[in-house]
Write an enzyme that holds these catalytic residues in place. Sequence first.
Site, PDB file in Angstrom:
ATOM      1  CB  SER A 207      -0.937  -0.021   1.218  1.00  0.00           C
ATOM      2  OG  SER A 207      -1.933   0.969   1.097  1.00  0.00           O
ATOM      3  CG  ASN A 208      -0.439   4.672  -1.320  1.00  0.00           C
ATOM      4  OD1 ASN A 208      -1.085   5.472  -0.663  1.00  0.00           O
ATOM      5  ND2 ASN A 208      -0.959   4.010  -2.358  1.00  0.00           N
ATOM      6  N   PRO A 209       1.216   5.577   1.906  1.00  0.00           N
ATOM      7  CG  PRO A 209       3.135   6.711   2.547  1.00  0.00           C
ATOM      8  CD  PRO A 209       2.482   6.110   1.358  1.00  0.00           C
ATOM      9  CB  ALA A 274      -2.416   7.225  -3.342  1.00  0.00           C
TER      10      ALA A 274
END
Length: 400
Positions: A207-209, A274
């Site tokens: 995933s991403n932040p 995102a």
Amino acid sequence: MQPSRILVGVSGGVAAFKACLLVRRLRRDGHEVRVILTRSAARFVGAPTFHALTSHRVYDDMWDPSAAEGGEPHVDLSAWADAAIVYPATADLVARVASGRSDDLLAATLLCLERPLVVCPAMHARMYRNFFFGEALKKLRLGGVTVLEAEVGELASGEVGEGRLPEPDAAVEALYTRMTAKDLGGLRILVTAGPTREHLDPVRFLSNPSTGKMGYAVARMALRRGARVSLVTGPTDLVPPRGAEVERVESAAQMAAAVHRAYEGCDAVVMCAAVADFAPAEVSPRKVHKTGGPVSVELRPTEDILRSLGERKGHRVLVGFAMETDDLEGSARRKRAAKNLDLVVGNDVTTQGAGFGTDTNVVILIGATGTIERLPRLPKEEVAHRILDRVAALAAERRS
Ligand code: CTP
């Protein structure tokens, strides 16, 4: 919101303590606040608390000559306010306002008020369902008052039911929505927000932040401005705004499916999510245990959702983001052209106050003519407004 003069009426219910948090939020947002307490409200929360929170005297007596600026307190206060909110509103207060009574300072001030009014009822579920109370609430609506419906939840008695006061942020949002001009009325806007998660197995994902703050700000501001909003959101801790049609998804594939479903009926898309660019080629249905040796995972590209939307754009206004670490302007321009976007919002995540999880953003806006607008560091809500200003102008052009 422009700094405004907000009148807060507090009537006597257990939920009156939440009015302290509401006043604090309004002050933090830069407004001047005056509080009127009913006699029964003062049994729950004392005037000194509101005095401290507003840096101003509290109004609780119709007959106190020092409460007036020169005339009568209810006349002066109603003329002073740009808008008013009653939080919480008891059944008694709702009934008195609905029948045009003026038997205490709060009721008299509301009767005199010619500005936007939001009323937030809270009481026991049986009172909330009562026929006579329901009729009084209908009358308020007919009279142009915005009613923020109570929520289902834990009540003062410990029972669970309808009648719980919505949290201060929801009440503030209802107030700001009421105070905002509806220049996006008639538009349906699809907003995506948050990260996606690409599972390797049931206990691990890539995933991403992203926290979803930018997308949620766009959805909230669009609702304030009168748009109908579909929000497709990846996993976040944020509370979706009331009034949005919300679809929660996890993976890029699920986000693509939800976005394609909502695309037909919408006039504009603001793609803030995102979205993961790669997902594991294989997802193990069981937890993968370590063996002590290195592990390699084959990744396959996910669908570029925005590119697919750009290929069948029709009349729609398409807005995308470009989150970069180098050559912001060049990459943003390339993405705008490659995805057939009307507007690309570029930000450099290495800039302070920009990017994942922050309450502010520093962005450039590049339109189809290639002109570039560089915005200073702004709260994400303000960035959302600037994007929506462009959407409003482009949608108006398409319609004419
Ligand atoms: N986007 C999308 N689908 C993807 C990836 C991105 O719709 N699979 C959208 C994002 O929501 C954003 C825009 O495309 O609005 C640009 O995303 P970004 O990650 O900055 O760029 P990419 O197109 O993924 O290009 P690159 O990875 O080369 O930077």
